[in-house]
Design an enzyme around this catalytic site. Structure first.
Site, PDB file in Angstrom:
ATOM      1  N   GLN A   1      64.415  82.757  15.679  1.00 54.43           N
ATOM      2  CA  GLN A   1      63.723  84.520  15.931  1.00 54.43           C
ATOM      3  C   GLN A   1      64.090  84.652  14.652  1.00 54.43           C
ATOM      4  OE1 GLN A   1      66.000  85.880  19.459  1.00 54.43           O
ATOM      5  NE2 GLN A   1      64.098  85.014  20.502  1.00 54.43           N
TER       6      GLN A   1
ATOM      7  N   HIS B   1      67.306  80.460  17.593  1.00 54.87           N
ATOM      8  CA  HIS B   1      66.759  79.862  19.482  1.00 54.87           C
ATOM      9  C   HIS B   1      67.342  79.125  20.060  1.00 54.87           C
ATOM     10  CE1 HIS B   1      64.339  82.012  23.249  1.00 54.87           C
ATOM     11  NE2 HIS B   1      65.443  81.565  23.001  1.00 54.87           N
TER      12      HIS B   1
ATOM     13  N   PHE C   1      75.414  82.303  25.645  1.00 52.87           N
ATOM     14  CA  PHE C   1      73.537  82.528  25.029  1.00 52.87           C
ATOM     15  C   PHE C   1      73.340  80.520  24.839  1.00 52.87           C
ATOM     16  CE2 PHE C   1      71.201  82.612  21.346  1.00 52.87           C
ATOM     17  CZ  PHE C   1      69.811  82.734  21.338  1.00 52.87           C
TER      18      PHE C   1
ATOM     19  N   HIS D   1      73.729  78.747  27.679  1.00 48.77           N
ATOM     20  CA  HIS D   1      72.379  78.100  28.432  1.00 48.77           C
ATOM     21  C   HIS D   1      71.981  77.381  27.461  1.00 48.77           C
ATOM     22  CE1 HIS D   1      68.313  79.264  29.275  1.00 48.77           C
ATOM     23  NE2 HIS D   1      68.530  79.708  28.692  1.00 48.77           N
ATOM     24  N   GLU D   2      71.781  77.460  26.423  1.00 44.80           N
ATOM     25  CA  GLU D   2      70.726  76.199  25.212  1.00 44.80           C
ATOM     26  C   GLU D   2      71.343  75.485  25.446  1.00 44.80           C
ATOM     27  OE1 GLU D   2      68.002  77.554  24.080  1.00 44.80           O
ATOM     28  OE2 GLU D   2      67.941  79.160  24.727  1.00 44.80           O
TER      29      GLU D   2
ATOM     30  N   LYS E   1      70.689  74.265  29.652  1.00 45.71           N
ATOM     31  CA  LYS E   1      69.192  73.806  29.510  1.00 45.71           C
ATOM     32  C   LYS E   1      68.395  73.192  28.463  1.00 45.71           C
ATOM     33  CE  LYS E   1      64.479  76.789  30.482  1.00 45.71           C
ATOM     34  NZ  LYS E   1      64.189  77.905  30.002  1.00 45.71           N
ATOM     35  N   HIS E   2      68.782  73.072  27.536  1.00 50.64           N
ATOM     36  CA  HIS E   2      67.355  71.551  26.350  1.00 50.64           C
ATOM     37  C   HIS E   2      68.612  71.048  26.075  1.00 50.64           C
ATOM     38  CE1 HIS E   2      64.628  75.335  26.699  1.00 50.64           C
ATOM     39  NE2 HIS E   2      65.394  75.897  25.843  1.00 50.64           N
TER      40      HIS E   2
END
Length: 225
Positions: free
Chosen positions: A34, A61, A111, A114-115, A118-119
């Protein structure tokens, strides 16, 4: 009765394992970087991390498992929560290369959590948590997007550049065709926001089987930061 209940529990456990296995059976990764100037140059604006303004460079990102049809799994293993102690040796590099720009200001842990959740949990058949973050950091080292663009005369100076020249420069500099995502600044100009490169399950760059949808103009702004 006990035998029947035991058998039922066994079946339920097997079904759960099958669901988790299926959710982690992805085809490739999107490695997404990003441009911070484009993240901040919107009506929503941004907040610098508690460590200060990030470098004027592309920031990570995420590394996102995807399917060849363009869809993707997410939040595959709720039991695998983010553990900061598992990546303590990578924290300094994460702050430099994977900074958060979300508001309010933070140290990045939210952050990264979350990454991972989620991923990253959808790639546990390939990487544990440390391997996930370490691999992603190493991918950034292998392809210096800003240097590649600057070598082609494409500078983050607020100028407008053709979308095709940006794609061509990255393709020539990295050896792989990129996906480009744009956003809109507070004046309504389309700008270079995120760059997608594809990675196989071994952690090596590969050609993308499908690109993300993005509405970019034929000429896009590369804002300063």
């Amino acid at each position: 009765m006990k035998a029947t209940l035991s058998g039922l529990l066994h079946i339920l456990v097997l079904q759960l394992l099958l669901v988790l296995s299926a959710s982690q059976d992805f085809d490739f990764f999107y490695f997404v970087q990003q441009w911070p100037g484009s993240y901040c140059d919107t009506k929503q604006s941004c907040c610098y991390p508690t460590t200060g303004k990030p470098a004027s460079d592309f920031g990570i990102h995420g590394l996102w498992p995807n399917y060849n049809d363009g869809s993707y799994p997410s939040n595959c293993d709720p039991s695998s929560s983010f553990d900061p102690s598992a990546i303590s040796d990578l924290t300094s590099s994460l702050k430099s290369n994977w900074p958060t720009l979300a508001c309010p200001s933070s140290n990045g842990l939210k952050f990264w959590s979350h990454e991972w959740e989620k991923h990253g949990t959808c790639s546990e058949s390939v990487f544990d948590q440390h391997g996930y973050f370490e691999t992603t950091l190493n991918l950034k080292k292998k392809v210096d997007l800003l240097q590649i663009l600057e070598n082609a005369g494409i500078q983050p100076d607020g100028g407008f550049y053709s979308l095709e020249s940006i794609k061509g420069a990255i393709r020539d500099g990295s050896g792989y065709s990129p996906g480009i995502e744009c956003n809109v600044d507070d004046s309504g100009n389309t700008q270079l926001y995120q760059i997608y490169l594809c990675v196989d399950k071994s952690g090596s760059f590969t050609e993308c089987p499908v690109f993300p949808n993005s509405r970019c103009s034929s000429k896009i702004e590369f804002p300063s930061f």
